[in-house]
Design a protein around this motif. Structure first.
Motif, mmCIF file in Angstrom:
data_model
loop_
_atom_site.group_PDB
_atom_site.id
_atom_site.type_symbol
_atom_site.label_atom_id
_atom_site.label_comp_id
_atom_site.label_asym_id
_atom_site.label_seq_id
_atom_site.Cartn_x
_atom_site.Cartn_y
_atom_site.Cartn_z
ATOM 1 N N LEU A 48 21.884 -11.043 -15.986
ATOM 2 C CA LEU A 48 23.873 -10.963 -15.979
ATOM 3 C C LEU A 48 23.800 -12.145 -14.559
ATOM 4 N N ASN A 49 22.719 -12.849 -14.045
ATOM 5 C CA ASN A 49 22.811 -14.432 -13.731
ATOM 6 C C ASN A 49 22.545 -15.412 -15.160
ATOM 7 N N ASN A 50 22.798 -15.055 -16.329
ATOM 8 C CA ASN A 50 23.027 -15.917 -17.215
ATOM 9 C C ASN A 50 24.149 -15.892 -18.035
ATOM 10 N N MET A 51 24.833 -14.725 -17.869
ATOM 11 C CA MET A 51 26.496 -13.985 -19.066
ATOM 12 C C MET A 51 27.073 -14.495 -17.519
ATOM 13 N N ALA A 52 26.957 -14.842 -16.019
ATOM 14 C CA ALA A 52 27.785 -15.251 -14.965
ATOM 15 C C ALA A 52 28.133 -17.091 -14.831
ATOM 16 N N GLY A 53 26.419 -17.690 -15.097
ATOM 17 C CA GLY A 53 26.750 -18.426 -15.335
ATOM 18 C C GLY A 53 27.393 -19.806 -17.030
ATOM 19 N N LEU A 54 27.335 -18.631 -17.572
ATOM 20 C CA LEU A 54 27.985 -19.101 -18.919
ATOM 21 C C LEU A 54 29.646 -18.884 -18.350
ATOM 22 N N ALA A 55 29.771 -18.204 -18.031
ATOM 23 C CA ALA A 55 31.239 -17.672 -17.166
ATOM 24 C C ALA A 55 31.852 -18.848 -16.543
ATOM 25 N N TRP A 56 31.153 -19.399 -15.456
ATOM 26 C CA TRP A 56 30.906 -20.138 -15.327
ATOM 27 C C TRP A 56 31.423 -21.392 -15.353
ATOM 28 N N THR A 57 30.461 -21.933 -16.259
ATOM 29 C CA THR A 57 30.428 -23.674 -17.033
ATOM 30 C C THR A 57 31.806 -23.910 -18.126
ATOM 31 N N ALA A 58 31.562 -22.710 -18.977
ATOM 32 C CA ALA A 58 31.770 -22.878 -20.300
ATOM 33 C C ALA A 58 32.677 -21.296 -21.000
ATOM 34 N N ASN A 59 33.671 -20.704 -19.656
ATOM 35 C CA ASN A 59 34.981 -20.040 -19.960
ATOM 36 C C ASN A 59 34.164 -19.085 -21.044
ATOM 37 N N LYS A 60 32.780 -17.805 -21.459
ATOM 38 C CA LYS A 60 32.312 -17.785 -21.999
ATOM 39 C C LYS A 60 31.471 -16.503 -22.020
ATOM 40 N N ILE A 61 31.185 -15.551 -22.038
ATOM 41 C CA ILE A 61 30.063 -14.568 -21.981
ATOM 42 C C ILE A 61 29.514 -14.926 -23.514
ATOM 43 N N ASN A 62 28.208 -15.118 -23.806
ATOM 44 C CA ASN A 62 27.387 -13.857 -25.261
ATOM 45 C C ASN A 62 26.372 -13.158 -24.453
ATOM 46 N N ILE A 63 26.835 -11.721 -25.623
ATOM 47 C CA ILE A 63 26.288 -10.706 -25.447
ATOM 48 C C ILE A 63 25.283 -10.672 -26.486
ATOM 49 N N PRO A 64 23.944 -9.916 -26.229
ATOM 50 C CA PRO A 64 22.525 -10.426 -27.188
ATOM 51 C C PRO A 64 22.992 -9.284 -27.617
ATOM 52 N N GLY A 65 22.778 -9.288 -29.087
ATOM 53 C CA GLY A 65 22.900 -8.657 -30.106
ATOM 54 C C GLY A 65 24.263 -7.563 -30.730
ATOM 55 N N LYS A 66 24.990 -6.293 -30.602
ATOM 56 C CA LYS A 66 25.662 -5.581 -30.523
ATOM 57 C C LYS A 66 26.373 -5.738 -29.323
ATOM 58 N N GLY A 67 25.533 -5.692 -27.857
ATOM 59 C CA GLY A 67 26.222 -5.470 -26.817
ATOM 60 C C GLY A 67 25.790 -3.745 -26.535
ATOM 61 N N LEU A 68 25.331 -3.153 -27.494
ATOM 62 C CA LEU A 68 24.993 -1.966 -27.596
ATOM 63 C C LEU A 68 23.556 -1.277 -26.480
ATOM 64 N N SER A 69 22.834 -2.308 -26.205
ATOM 65 C CA SER A 69 21.171 -2.196 -25.514
ATOM 66 C C SER A 69 21.270 -1.858 -24.486
ATOM 67 N N TRP A 70 20.328 -0.665 -23.559
ATOM 68 C CA TRP A 70 20.307 -0.123 -22.686
ATOM 69 C C TRP A 70 19.926 -1.397 -21.706
ATOM 70 N N CYS A 71 20.677 -1.319 -20.421
ATOM 71 C CA CYS A 71 19.568 -2.300 -19.637
ATOM 72 C C CYS A 71 19.766 -2.539 -18.178
ATOM 73 N N PRO A 72 18.226 -1.426 -17.890
ATOM 74 C CA PRO A 72 18.428 -1.200 -16.428
ATOM 75 C C PRO A 72 18.566 -3.013 -14.829
ATOM 76 N N VAL A 73 19.002 -2.557 -14.249
ATOM 77 C CA VAL A 73 18.669 -4.682 -12.749
ATOM 78 C C VAL A 73 19.320 -4.255 -11.561
ATOM 79 N N VAL A 74 19.212 -4.646 -10.913
ATOM 80 C CA VAL A 74 18.440 -4.718 -9.657
ATOM 81 C C VAL A 74 18.412 -6.368 -9.523
ATOM 82 N N HIS A 75 18.994 -6.342 -7.913
ATOM 83 C CA HIS A 75 19.021 -7.015 -7.026
ATOM 84 C C HIS A 75 17.975 -7.601 -5.952
ATOM 85 N N VAL A 76 17.673 -8.720 -6.208
ATOM 86 C CA VAL A 76 16.734 -9.427 -5.743
ATOM 87 C C VAL A 76 16.564 -9.298 -4.657
#
Length: 318
Positions: A166-194
């Motif tokens: 998520l941090n990587n997506m947000a960083g690219l969105a902020w700096t390059a106005n784009k989002i890179n999605i690994p693979g096809k974007g269908l992989s499951w990813c569990p996330v938790v805030h620090v």
């Protein structure tokens, strides 16, 4: 409590130090290599750990440790076990080790629990799994290790990481106005805030020691398993980005789906306070205070970024 925290310059460690200092605990930090702490972990002796109530080992290595296997070995195993054995010898009864969901590898089951087999696929994850095993082995009536396997962390920190999804997506969105999605974007990813990781560490420190003795906990919320495309959509909405790209690399089509029933059974009052959308909003606010994010993405490959503008008034975990 008097608490020893490792890796005060790390993504999680820097926030743990801030959180527990703010709560009024006496926090002493140690670094693993040229960090900001006054002490170095490998130089610690028994006398240095006297009168501590707990150790929180958040030590981590960033980048690709496959390029430096000896460094990975030293940081992930030698230093951790050196610290654990010192703590045990000194009479420090509580030892919390921040491991990772990476020890599961790519989940081959429908979902993974704490009872699922570990299948580490990187040197870093391999050493984390070895540390887990050996910590449980040296547990005793006077020494209680507790192992945490957080989902993939996200959110702002004084020492933010950009090699997490998520941090990587947000960083690219902020700096390059784009989002890179690994693979096809269908992989499951569990996330938790620090901050939710900090919250559960606090719960464990406050719990009766027999309750958490030799326990392993997945850290997160079962409702916070998302496909990558879902995380990207939330980040895109917050940052108002419409430019998406898909890559050939990622977790594969399956990814990892974690369950967190155990931690909620042990700590019924624990609830994750942040979802990915809220995390993206926090990062947007954070980036507006940090004028060096652009140069970080364009000039350095380091996954860490240090910020002196982290809003410390937001770190309360009470």
């Amino acid at each position: 409590m008097k608490i020893l925290v490792t890796d005060p310059e790390g993504y999680v460690g820097s926030l743990v130090v801030a959180c527990f200092t703010q709560q009024g605990h006496e926090v002493i930090s140690v670094s693993q290599a040229n960090g900001g702490a006054a002490l170095s972990l490998i130089e610690l002796a028994v006398t240095d750990l006297q009168n501590f109530d707990a150790v929180i080992h958040t030590g981590e290595i960033c980048g690709n440790p496959a390029l430096h296997p000896q460094i990975a070995c030293n940081i992930h195993y030698r230093d951790a076990m050196h610290l654990a054995n010192l703590a045990k010898a000194t009479g420090v009864s509580r030892f919390i080790y921040l491991s990772s969901c990476s020890v599961y590898g790519a989940g081959e089951e429908e979902y993974v629990t704490e009872e699922s087999p570990v299948r580490p696929q990187t040197p870093s994850a391999t050493y984390k799994a070895a540390i887990e095993s050996d910590l449980l082995t040296i547990a005793s009536a006077e020494f209680s290790p507790t192992i945490l396997r957080p989902a993939i962390a996200f959110g702002a920190s004084p020492r933010i990481r950009f090699d997490v999804v998520l941090n990587n997506m947000a960083g690219l969105a902020w700096t390059a106005n784009k989002i890179n999605i690994p693979g096809k974007g269908l992989s499951w990813c569990p996330v938790v805030h620090v901050l939710d990781i900090c919250q559960i560490i606090n719960c464990i420190l406050q719990a009766p020691r027999p309750l958490v003795h030799q326990q392993i906990f997945n850290v997160g919320d079962t409702n916070h398993n998302y496909q990558l495309i879902e995380i990207a959509a939330m980040v895109a909405e917050v940052f108002q980005v419409e430019n998406f790209s898909f890559g050939h690399h990622g977790f594969g089509d399956r990814g990892l789906f974690m369950t967190f029933d155990k931690i909620h059974q042990f700590f019924p009052d624990f609830q994750c306070g942040w979802n990915p959308r809220q995390g993206a909003e926090q990062l947007l606010n954070f980036f507006t205070l940090t004028d060096s994010i652009q140069s970080h993405f364009t000039l350095t490959r380091s996954p860490y970024h240090r910020s002196d503008n982290y809003p410390f008034h937001t770190v309360s975990i009470a």
